[in-house]
Design a protein around this motif. Structure first.
Motif, short mmCIF file in Angstrom:
data_model
loop_
_atom_site.label_atom_id
_atom_site.label_comp_id
_atom_site.label_asym_id
_atom_site.label_seq_id
_atom_site.Cartn_x
_atom_site.Cartn_y
_atom_site.Cartn_z
N ILE A 198 -6.84 -0.61 -16.40
CA ILE A 198 -7.16 -1.36 -15.18
C ILE A 198 -6.30 -0.90 -14.00
O ILE A 198 -6.30 -1.52 -12.94
N GLY A 199 -5.60 0.21 -14.19
CA GLY A 199 -4.73 0.70 -13.13
C GLY A 199 -5.47 1.05 -11.85
O GLY A 199 -4.92 0.97 -10.76
N PHE A 200 -6.75 1.42 -11.97
CA PHE A 200 -7.53 1.78 -10.79
C PHE A 200 -7.69 0.60 -9.83
O PHE A 200 -7.95 0.80 -8.63
N LEU A 201 -7.50 -0.63 -10.34
CA LEU A 201 -7.64 -1.80 -9.47
C LEU A 201 -6.53 -1.86 -8.42
O LEU A 201 -6.68 -2.57 -7.42
N ARG A 202 -5.46 -1.10 -8.62
CA ARG A 202 -4.37 -1.13 -7.64
C ARG A 202 -4.85 -0.64 -6.27
O ARG A 202 -4.30 -1.02 -5.24
N ALA A 203 -5.87 0.22 -6.27
CA ALA A 203 -6.40 0.71 -4.99
C ALA A 203 -7.04 -0.40 -4.17
O ALA A 203 -7.14 -0.30 -2.95
N ILE A 204 -7.46 -1.47 -4.86
CA ILE A 204 -8.14 -2.57 -4.17
C ILE A 204 -7.18 -3.32 -3.26
O ILE A 204 -7.63 -4.03 -2.35
N VAL B 96 0.84 -1.20 0.00
CA VAL B 96 0.00 0.00 0.00
C VAL B 96 0.88 1.26 0.00
O VAL B 96 0.59 2.22 -0.72
N ALA B 97 1.95 1.24 0.79
CA ALA B 97 2.84 2.39 0.86
C ALA B 97 3.47 2.69 -0.50
O ALA B 97 3.58 3.86 -0.90
N VAL B 98 3.85 1.65 -1.23
CA VAL B 98 4.44 1.84 -2.56
C VAL B 98 3.42 2.48 -3.50
O VAL B 98 3.76 3.40 -4.27
N PHE B 99 2.18 2.01 -3.45
CA PHE B 99 1.13 2.60 -4.29
C PHE B 99 0.98 4.09 -4.00
O PHE B 99 0.84 4.91 -4.91
N VAL B 100 1.00 4.46 -2.71
CA VAL B 100 0.87 5.86 -2.33
C VAL B 100 2.08 6.67 -2.79
O VAL B 100 1.94 7.74 -3.39
N LEU B 101 3.29 6.15 -2.55
CA LEU B 101 4.51 6.88 -2.89
C LEU B 101 4.65 7.08 -4.40
O LEU B 101 5.20 8.10 -4.84
N GLU B 102 4.17 6.14 -5.18
CA GLU B 102 4.29 6.25 -6.64
C GLU B 102 3.45 7.39 -7.21
O GLU B 102 3.64 7.77 -8.37
N THR B 103 2.55 7.95 -6.41
CA THR B 103 1.73 9.07 -6.90
C THR B 103 2.43 10.41 -6.72
O THR B 103 1.92 11.43 -7.17
N TYR B 104 3.61 10.40 -6.08
CA TYR B 104 4.35 11.63 -5.84
C TYR B 104 5.53 11.74 -6.81
O TYR B 104 6.04 10.72 -7.29
N PRO B 105 5.99 12.95 -7.11
CA PRO B 105 7.05 13.16 -8.12
C PRO B 105 8.46 12.89 -7.59
O PRO B 105 9.27 13.82 -7.46
N PHE B 106 8.76 11.65 -7.30
CA PHE B 106 10.11 11.29 -6.87
C PHE B 106 11.01 11.15 -8.10
O PHE B 106 10.55 11.14 -9.24
N SER B 107 12.30 10.99 -7.86
CA SER B 107 13.27 10.83 -8.94
C SER B 107 13.02 9.53 -9.70
O SER B 107 12.37 8.61 -9.18
N ALA B 108 13.57 9.46 -10.90
CA ALA B 108 13.40 8.26 -11.72
C ALA B 108 13.99 7.03 -11.03
O ALA B 108 13.44 5.93 -11.14
N ALA B 109 15.10 7.21 -10.32
CA ALA B 109 15.73 6.08 -9.64
C ALA B 109 14.82 5.52 -8.54
O ALA B 109 14.68 4.31 -8.39
#
Length: 280
Positions: free
Chosen positions: A121-127, A44-57
């Motif tokens: 189907i990306g919205f399914l990640r919230a499930i 869940v934390a990864v899903f949340v963090l991926e919505t923020y503009p972090f570096s490519a690495a």
């Protein structure tokens, strides 16, 4: 298998798999459950963090973690189906369907050469947040991970889990529908803020859904909150109200919950002569 305290030497591999995936009292069972819970939190934390503009690495690191955890959950799903007493029943079980849907977007991105399908189907990640509901089964037993807790504490945990699940799933779904077209929804935090404001009926109006999907998610979240949260809360209130009483039903008038030392119904006077365990 439910009466076992450990897997027997005469059990088949299928029996052993089923036992340890259902068990949460032995050391191995607890280790499996705690590991899965920790992976769920990271997922869940990864899903949340991926919505923020972090570096490519960092984004690449998040993706690799997501893929690795998805493969672990896929293995768990396969083992759960393999070890089930009824495989069709396990496949069509609500939690099994949720488990599969939660990892499906990641697997599609990993395996599919068609990026459009993954986006749709990306919205399914919230499930994936709903996977936490599998831990409701622990609330049936006061033996919880590291020790014994009270029934009241278990009910409070269940209520908190229900509220957080509604908030997180609704926010994830809302973000998935809105972030491409809504200029004020830029990350998961914006979506979570909107859901909390909407479900608490404050309604500041600074964020509003602009897509049909976002509107339906909002409606569904509000209706779900109206039904589930009071239902869970009522159980807690009932537990507190009757914590010093015994659930014995009078055969004459049907009244439940009497004092522990009562021999007659306090409503109609009918003899009940209840027996109770003094350890309760």
């Amino acid at each position: 298998m439910g009466s076992h305290t450990s897997a027997g030497s005469g059990d088949t591999p299928r029996d052993i798999v089923r036992f340890y995936l259902l068990d949460h009292k032995t050391a191995v069972g607890k280790a499996i459950d705690i590991t899965l819970l920790a992976l769920n939190l990271v997922f869940v934390a990864v899903f949340v963090l991926e919505t923020y503009p972090f570096s490519a690495a960092l984004q690449t690191a998040f993706w690799r973690i997501e893929v690795a955890i998805s493969l672990v959950f896929l293995l768990e799903y396969v083992l759960r189906v393999y070890g089930a007493e009824s495989r069709p029943a396990e496949i069509f079980n609500f939690y099994s369907i949720v488990d599969l849907l939660a990892i499906l977007p990641t697997l599609v991105v990993l395996l599919s050469p068609v990026p459009t399908l993954a986006a749709n189907i990306g919205f399914l990640r919230a499930i994936r947040v709903v996977r936490f509901l599998r831990f409701y089964r622990f609330t049936q037993d006061e033996e919880f991970f590291f020790g014994t807790v009270s029934v009241g504490t278990l009910r409070v945990m269940k209520l908190l889990l229900t509220v957080l699940t509604i908030f997180f799933v609704a926010a994830g779904m809302f973000y998935s529908f809105e972030y491409r077209v809504n200029p004020v929804v830029n990350n998961f935090g914006d979506a979570f803020y909107f859901v909390v404001v909407a479900l608490t009926t404050v309604g500041f109006g600074d964020i509003v859904p602009v897509t049909d999907g976002g509107r339906w998610v909002t409606v569904a979240a509000i209706l779900t909150g109206i039904v589930l949260i009071p239902w869970q809360a009522s159980k807690i209130i009932k537990e507190w109200a009757y914590k010093d009483k015994v659930n014995v039903i009078c055969e004459n008038c049907g009244l439940a919950y009497h004092d522990r030392d009562a021999s007659h119904c306090k409503s109609c006077g009918h003899v009940i002569y209840q027996e109770y365990d003094s350890r309760e």
